[in-house]
Scaffold this motif. Structure first.
Motif, PDB file in Angstrom:
ATOM      1  N   THR A  30      -8.073   8.776   5.520  1.00 43.00           N
ATOM      2  CA  THR A  30      -6.784   9.404   5.263  1.00 43.00           C
ATOM      3  C   THR A  30      -6.293   9.259   3.830  1.00 43.00           C
ATOM      4  OG1 THR A  30      -6.223   8.866   7.528  1.00 43.00           O
ATOM      5  CG2 THR A  30      -4.450   9.618   6.128  1.00 43.00           C
ATOM      6  N   MET A  31      -5.998   8.023   3.418  1.00 45.15           N
ATOM      7  CA  MET A  31      -5.206   7.849   2.198  1.00 45.15           C
ATOM      8  C   MET A  31      -5.908   8.361   0.949  1.00 45.15           C
ATOM      9  SD  MET A  31      -2.734   6.987   3.732  1.00 45.15           S
ATOM     10  CE  MET A  31      -1.635   7.184   2.361  1.00 45.15           C
ATOM     11  N   ALA A  32      -7.189   8.030   0.806  1.00 42.95           N
ATOM     12  CA  ALA A  32      -7.904   8.461  -0.392  1.00 42.95           C
ATOM     13  C   ALA A  32      -7.874   9.975  -0.503  1.00 42.95           C
ATOM     14  CB  ALA A  32      -9.340   7.945  -0.348  1.00 42.95           C
ATOM     15  N   VAL A  33      -8.193  10.640   0.630  1.00 43.33           N
ATOM     16  CA  VAL A  33      -8.245  12.094   0.620  1.00 43.33           C
ATOM     17  C   VAL A  33      -6.854  12.680   0.371  1.00 43.33           C
ATOM     18  CG1 VAL A  33      -8.782  14.106   2.004  1.00 43.33           C
ATOM     19  CG2 VAL A  33     -10.241  12.115   2.122  1.00 43.33           C
ATOM     20  N   THR A  34      -5.831  12.117   1.020  1.00 41.92           N
ATOM     21  CA  THR A  34      -4.475  12.648   0.866  1.00 41.92           C
ATOM     22  C   THR A  34      -4.055  12.644  -0.598  1.00 41.92           C
ATOM     23  OG1 THR A  34      -3.981  11.685   2.998  1.00 41.92           O
ATOM     24  CG2 THR A  34      -2.120  12.439   1.715  1.00 41.92           C
ATOM     25  N   PRO A  72       0.819  -1.221   0.000  1.00 44.33           N
ATOM     26  CA  PRO A  72       0.000   0.000   0.000  1.00 44.33           C
ATOM     27  C   PRO A  72       0.850   1.267   0.000  1.00 44.33           C
ATOM     28  CG  PRO A  72      -0.769  -1.517   1.673  1.00 44.33           C
ATOM     29  CD  PRO A  72       0.477  -2.100   1.117  1.00 44.33           C
ATOM     30  N   GLN A  73       1.964   1.217   0.719  1.00 49.26           N
ATOM     31  CA  GLN A  73       2.787   2.411   0.794  1.00 49.26           C
ATOM     32  C   GLN A  73       3.460   2.717  -0.542  1.00 49.26           C
ATOM     33  OE1 GLN A  73       5.273   2.344   4.277  1.00 49.26           O
ATOM     34  NE2 GLN A  73       6.020   4.401   3.816  1.00 49.26           N
ATOM     35  N   ILE A  74       3.888   1.662  -1.251  1.00 48.67           N
ATOM     36  CA  ILE A  74       4.484   1.874  -2.573  1.00 48.67           C
ATOM     37  C   ILE A  74       3.428   2.401  -3.546  1.00 48.67           C
ATOM     38  CG2 ILE A  74       5.512   0.680  -4.549  1.00 48.67           C
ATOM     39  CD1 ILE A  74       7.445   1.208  -2.290  1.00 48.67           C
ATOM     40  N   ILE A  75       2.197   1.872  -3.422  1.00 49.42           N
ATOM     41  CA  ILE A  75       1.120   2.392  -4.268  1.00 49.42           C
ATOM     42  C   ILE A  75       0.958   3.885  -4.017  1.00 49.42           C
ATOM     43  CG2 ILE A  75      -1.353   2.295  -4.729  1.00 49.42           C
ATOM     44  CD1 ILE A  75      -1.278  -0.624  -3.940  1.00 49.42           C
ATOM     45  N   TYR A  76       0.939   4.249  -2.742  1.00 54.05           N
ATOM     46  CA  TYR A  76       0.796   5.657  -2.374  1.00 54.05           C
ATOM     47  C   TYR A  76       1.905   6.495  -2.990  1.00 54.05           C
ATOM     48  CZ  TYR A  76       0.931   9.757   0.719  1.00 54.05           C
ATOM     49  OH  TYR A  76       0.974  11.022   1.230  1.00 54.05           O
ATOM     50  N   GLU A  77       3.144   6.023  -2.890  1.00 49.90           N
ATOM     51  CA  GLU A  77       4.255   6.811  -3.414  1.00 49.90           C
ATOM     52  C   GLU A  77       4.267   6.858  -4.939  1.00 49.90           C
ATOM     53  OE1 GLU A  77       7.699   5.224  -1.439  1.00 49.90           O
ATOM     54  OE2 GLU A  77       6.867   5.890   0.475  1.00 49.90           O
ATOM     55  N   TYR A  78       3.995   5.707  -5.568  1.00 55.84           N
ATOM     56  CA  TYR A  78       4.069   5.656  -7.028  1.00 55.84           C
ATOM     57  C   TYR A  78       2.884   6.342  -7.694  1.00 55.84           C
ATOM     58  CZ  TYR A  78       8.127   2.541  -7.158  1.00 55.84           C
ATOM     59  OH  TYR A  78       9.371   2.022  -7.048  1.00 55.84           O
ATOM     60  N   ALA A  79       1.712   6.291  -7.051  1.00 52.20           N
ATOM     61  CA  ALA A  79       0.537   6.915  -7.662  1.00 52.20           C
ATOM     62  C   ALA A  79       0.707   8.430  -7.714  1.00 52.20           C
ATOM     63  CB  ALA A  79      -0.725   6.550  -6.887  1.00 52.20           C
ATOM     64  N   LYS A  80       1.454   8.982  -6.736  1.00 53.61           N
ATOM     65  CA  LYS A  80       1.631  10.439  -6.679  1.00 53.61           C
ATOM     66  C   LYS A  80       2.558  10.952  -7.772  1.00 53.61           C
ATOM     67  CE  LYS A  80       3.024  10.843  -2.419  1.00 53.61           C
ATOM     68  NZ  LYS A  80       3.516  11.418  -1.155  1.00 53.61           N
ATOM     69  N   PHE A  97      -9.185   3.400  -3.557  1.00 54.68           N
ATOM     70  CA  PHE A  97     -10.064   4.534  -3.841  1.00 54.68           C
ATOM     71  C   PHE A  97      -9.229   5.766  -4.168  1.00 54.68           C
ATOM     72  CE2 PHE A  97     -13.356   2.157  -1.592  1.00 54.68           C
ATOM     73  CZ  PHE A  97     -14.466   2.469  -2.347  1.00 54.68           C
ATOM     74  N   GLY A  98      -8.162   5.962  -3.389  1.00 54.34           N
ATOM     75  CA  GLY A  98      -7.325   7.142  -3.585  1.00 54.34           C
ATOM     76  C   GLY A  98      -6.674   7.130  -4.950  1.00 54.34           C
ATOM     77  N   MET A  99      -6.138   5.991  -5.341  1.00 49.84           N
ATOM     78  CA  MET A  99      -5.445   5.935  -6.617  1.00 49.84           C
ATOM     79  C   MET A  99      -6.435   6.089  -7.767  1.00 49.84           C
ATOM     80  SD  MET A  99      -2.603   3.329  -7.915  1.00 49.84           S
ATOM     81  CE  MET A  99      -3.630   1.979  -8.224  1.00 49.84           C
ATOM     82  N   TRP A 100      -7.580   5.411  -7.648  1.00 52.66           N
ATOM     83  CA  TRP A 100      -8.617   5.549  -8.672  1.00 52.66           C
ATOM     84  C   TRP A 100      -9.060   7.010  -8.746  1.00 52.66           C
ATOM     85  CZ3 TRP A 100     -13.741   7.041  -7.822  1.00 52.66           C
ATOM     86  CH2 TRP A 100     -14.582   6.938  -8.937  1.00 52.66           C
ATOM     87  N   GLY A 101      -9.225   7.636  -7.589  1.00 50.06           N
ATOM     88  CA  GLY A 101      -9.649   9.034  -7.556  1.00 50.06           C
ATOM     89  C   GLY A 101      -8.633   9.946  -8.209  1.00 50.06           C
ATOM     90  N   LEU A 102      -7.349   9.696  -7.911  1.00 46.23           N
ATOM     91  CA  LEU A 102      -6.302  10.582  -8.417  1.00 46.23           C
ATOM     92  C   LEU A 102      -6.058  10.372  -9.905  1.00 46.23           C
ATOM     93  CD1 LEU A 102      -3.932  12.562  -7.737  1.00 46.23           C
ATOM     94  CD2 LEU A 102      -2.517  10.546  -7.461  1.00 46.23           C
ATOM     95  N   LEU A 103      -5.974   9.106 -10.332  1.00 46.88           N
ATOM     96  CA  LEU A 103      -5.547   8.827 -11.707  1.00 46.88           C
ATOM     97  C   LEU A 103      -6.708   8.694 -12.687  1.00 46.88           C
ATOM     98  CD1 LEU A 103      -2.704   6.248 -10.998  1.00 46.88           C
ATOM     99  CD2 LEU A 103      -2.495   8.685 -11.425  1.00 46.88           C
ATOM    100  N   ILE A 104      -7.898   8.361 -12.200  1.00 46.92           N
ATOM    101  CA  ILE A 104      -9.018   8.156 -13.113  1.00 46.92           C
ATOM    102  C   ILE A 104     -10.111   9.198 -12.913  1.00 46.92           C
ATOM    103  CG2 ILE A 104     -10.772   6.522 -13.904  1.00 46.92           C
ATOM    104  CD1 ILE A 104      -8.044   5.419 -14.395  1.00 46.92           C
TER     105      ILE A 104
END
Lengths: 289, 352
Positions: free
Chosen positions: B278-282, A241-249, B149-156
C-alpha cells in the motif's frame, strides 16, 4: 566442432555467473542507496525541536506527538498480540500438532502473515471504530486503541509462527520427563516449554514489533492522526509512519526534511530491533551447546 | 498386627482419593487451558474470516448497485453532496484493478530474474566468506518498512528516474515528447509507443511504482529461492558436474527443475506482497483515476485508492472502496494459498 561447442558453453557460463553477481550487486546498491539517503537526510534534519514540539506547528513544530503516539500504539499492539500469539502458538505446537484443525490454522496463519494490511485496517475500522462511534454518539470516533488493535492483528501471525516453531524445537525428552513425573500439561506448557523456548519467543515478539513499528496503512482509518499530543488511547492518535506519509507528500522542503528525520528514527529502531533479535537468538544457541 | 492390617488400606485409600482428586483437578485445568489456547488460535481464523466478511458486507451495496460494471467500468465519479444516490455516483474499478495488475506484473518481471541471479550467486558462485554478509544484507531489505520505500521512491528515485531514465526511454524506446519523433522501436513494434508515451513531467508513475515494488519483493523471492536451492541433493549436482556440466547448466537444468514448485511458490509469495502493498505505491503512483495506456503516466492501485480516499468517503464511495478491498483480499488470499501449497510440496519432498 567440439571445441566450438565447449567454448560457447564456457562463455555462456561465465556470462551467466557474472550476471548473477551483477544482479546481487544491483540489489545491494538499492539497499545502500535507500539506507544512505535515510541516514544522510535524516541526520541532516535532526534537531532538538523535533523531540520537544508537536506537529501542530507544522514547519515550526516537531514530531513529539507522533513519536509518543507511535510508542503507545506499538505498546498496545504488542500487549494484545504477544499473550494471544504465544498461547495460540503453544496450542499449534503442543495441543494441535498434526491435527487437521491445527494444520489448517498454521497454514492460514502463514497467509495472514502476508495479507494486505490495509484490508486488516478496514476490518478493525468496522469492528472497533464503528461500534465505538455508535456508543459515543460523536461524529466518528477514531481512537488510538483501534490503531493498536489493527497493529496487533499484524503482529499476531508473526508471534504465532515463531512461538510455534520455537516450541517444536524444544526436545521432546523434556516433555516426556515432565509428563512422567505427573506434571499436568498446562504446567508443562507454561512453566517448562515456554521457558525453554523463551529466547526464541522474545525474538518473535521483537520481530513483530519491528514489523508493526513501520506499519502505516491500517492506521490511516483507525488511529487517524492527531496534531496534538495525547496519551489517551480513546482519542485519535498520531504516529511516526503516518506523519512521514503526510509530510513526504507535501511540496515543502522543511516538511520533507522532518519526514526524513522520522524515517531515520523508524529505520534505526527497526534495524536495532532486528539486530537485538538476532543477538538474543545466537546467544541462546551458544548457551544450549 | 490386625491394627496395622486395618490401617494400611485406609491410608492407601486416602492417598488414592487425594491422587484421584488431583488428577481430576489437573485434567479439568488441562481441558480449560486447552480451550483457552484453542480460542487464541481460532482468532487467526477469525481475523481472516472477519476481514473477508466485513469487506464483503461493506461492499455489498456497490456490488449490487453496479453489478458487473463495477469490474469493467473506468469511471470513478463520487458525488460528495449526495453520497447515496446511484444516479450521480458512478464507480467502476477498472483503473485500480488494472493498476494493481500492471504494477505487480512489472514488479514480477523485474524481480524474478534478479532474485534468481541473487539466489544463484549466493548458493553457487560467491565465495563462502561473502555469503553470510550478503545474505543478511539482502534480508535487511525485507525489514525496511514500506513507508520508507515510499518516501525514498517519491523524493529520491522518482526525480532521479525523471532526470536520467526518462529521456533515454523517450529517445530509444518511446516517443520524444518535444519533437513527437518516435524511436525506432516505437515505430516498428506496435503498442510500445502507446505504452511508453510520455505526457506528464512527473517521475512518479505506474512504471516507477512497479520498479520500487520490485525492489521490495526482491528479498522475499530471492530468500525462498536461495533456501530451496540449498535443498537440492549434492549427489544430483555432483553427478551433473561429473558429466561435464557447467555451473550455469547445473543451476538451470538440475537445480531449477528440482525446486520448480517451491520457486513458483516463492514467486507467488512475492506476487501476493506486490498486490497488497500500500504505502510505497500510494506515495509514488500519483493516484490518478483516469485510464491511461502509458506506463509513464500516473495511475492508481486498489490499495492506494483505499488509502487515499477511504477516510473521506461516504455512502456508495465507501461501499465501493470496501468492495475493492474484498476483491484485493480474495485475490491475494488465492495467490498466497497457491504460494504456500507450492512451498509445502517441497517441504514434503524434503521429508522423504
Amino acid at each position: 566442432m567440439h571445441s566450438g561447442l565447449y567454448l560457447r558453453r564456457s562463455i555462456f557460463n561465465v556470462l551467466a555467473l557474472c550476471l548473477s553477481g551483477v544482479a546481487t550487486l544491483i540489489g545491494l546498491i538499492f539497499l545502500g542507496w535507500i539506507l544512505y539517503e535515510t541516514l544522510v537526510q535524516g541526520i541532516g534534519a535532526m534537531s532538538t525541536t523535533l523531540f520537544t514540539r508537536i506537529t501542530a506547528g507544522a514547519e515550526d513544530g516537531g514530531l513529539l506527538n507522533a513519536m509518543v503516539g507511535s510508542l503507545i500504539l506499538n505498546f498496545i499492539g504488542i500487549a494484545i498480540a504477544a499473550p494471544i500469539g504465544v498461547l495460540a502458538g503453544a496450542w499449534l505446537a503442543e495441543f494441535a500438532n498434526k491435527t487437521r484443525l491445527g494444520e489448517a490454522i498454521r497454514f492460514l496463519n502463514d497467509i495472514l502473515l502476508s495479507a494486505p494490511s490495509i484490508v486488516l485496517g478496514l476490518f478493525v475500522y468496522t469492528f472497533v471504530v464503528l461500534p465505538t462511534t455508535a456508543l459515543s454518539h460523536k461524529n466518528i470516533s477514531f481512537t488510538g486503541l483501534a490503531g493498536g488493535v489493527a497493529l496487533a492483528l499484524i503482529a499476531l501471525p508473526v508471534i504465532v509462527r515463531t512461538t510455534d516453531e520455537m516450541l517444536r524445537l524444544v526436545p521432546s525428552t523434556l516433555r516426556e520427563a515432565a509428563l512422567s513425573l505427573g506434571v499436568p500439561q498446562w504446567k508443562l506448557t507454561c512453566q517448562i516449554l515456554i521457558r525453554a523456548a523463551r529466547s526464541g519467543i522474545i525474538t518473535g515478539v521483537l520481530l513483530a514489533l519491528a514489523r508493526i513499528s513501520g506499519e502505516t496503512a491500517p492506521l490511516l482509518f483507525t488511529a487517524f492522526g492527531n496534531n496534538f499530543l495525547t496519551v489517551n488511547p480513546l482519542k485519535p492518535m498520531s504516529s511516526l509512519p503516518q506523519i512521514i506519509y503526510e509530510y513526504a507528500k507535501q511540496p515543502n522542503d522543511t516538511l520533507n526534511a522532518m519526514a526524513w528525520a522520522g524515517a531515520f528514527v523508524i529505520t534505526m529502531f527497526v534495524l536495532l530491533l532486528s539486530l537485538l533479535a538476532r543477538l538474543i537468538l545466537s546467544r541462546s544457541k551458544v548457551s544450549h551447546d | 498386627m490386625p491394627a496395622v492390617e486395618g490401617a494400611a488400606p485406609s491410608v492407601d485409600g486416602e492417598r488414592i482419593q487425594v491422587e484421584e482428586a488431583r488428577a481430576r483437578r489437573d485434567s479439568a485445568h488441562d481441558r480449560r487451558f486447552g480451550w483457552l489456547l484453542k480460542l487464541c488460535a481460532l482468532l487467526v481464523l477469525a481475523a481472516l474470516l472477519g476481514a473477508t466478511l466485513v469487506t464483503l458486507t461493506g461492499g455489498w451495496s456497490a456490488f449490487s448497485t453496479y453489478g458487473w460494471h463495477f469490474l469493467v467500468d473506468a469511471t470513478w465519479h463520487p458525488d460528495s453532496q449526495h453520497p447515496d444516490d446511484p444516479s450521480t455516483n458512478v464507480f467502476g474499478a477498472l483503473v485500480p484493478i488494472v493498476g494493481t495488475l500492471v504494477t505487480s506484473l512489472i514488479a514480477l518481471v523485474l524481480a524474478v530474474p534478479f532474485s534468481f541471479g541473487i539466489a544463484l550467486f549466493l548458493s553457487e558462485v560467491a565465495p563462502r566468506w561473502l555469503r553470510t554478509p550478503v545474505t543478511s544484507a539482502i534480508e535487511l531489505l525485507a525489514g525496511i518498512p514500506s513507508i520508507i520505500f515510499g518516501m525514498w521512491g517519491l523524493l529520491i528515485f522518482a526525480p532521479f528516474f525523471q532526470a536520467h531514465a526518462k529521456p533515454w526511454i523517450d529517445s530509444h524506446l518511446g516517443v520524444d515528447p518535444d519533437t513527437n519523433q518516435p524511436s525506432w522501436i516505437a515505430a516498428h513494434i506496435p503498442l510500445v509507443g502507446k505504452l511508453l508515451e510520455d505526457t506528464r513531467p512527473f517521475g512518479g508513475s505506474v512504471l516507477t511504482a512497479g520498479i520500487v515494488l520490485a525492489i521490495m519483493i526482491l528479498p522475499f523471492i530471492s530468500s525462498v529461492m536461495r533456501e530451496v536451492f540449498q535443498t537440492v541433493p549434492t549427489r544430483l549436482k555432483e553427478s551433473a558436474y561429473a558429466l561435464g556440466s557447467s555451473t550455469w547448466e547445473v543451476a538451470w537444468d538440475i537445480m531449477l527443475p528440482y525446486t520448480r514448485a517451491a520457486v513458483i511458490g516463492g514467486i507467488f509469495l512475492g506476487l501476493g506482497r506486490a498486490l497488497g502493498e500500500t504505502m510505497a505505491v500510494t506515495l509514488i503512483i500519483g493516484n490518478s483515476m483516469d485510464l491511461s495506456p502509458s506506463l509513464l503516466d500516473q495511475g492508481a492501485t486498489i490499495s492506494s485508492t483505499i488509502a487515499n480516499q477511504f477516510s473521506e468517503a461516504a455512502g456508495l464511495q465507501k461501499s465501493s472502496l470496501m468492495a475493492l478491498a474484498f476483491l484485493l483480499f480474495v485475490v491475494t488470499f488465492i495467490v498466497l494459498l497457491i504460494a504456500r501449497l507450492m512451498l509445502r510440496r517441497l517441504a514434503a519432498k524434503e521429508g522423504n
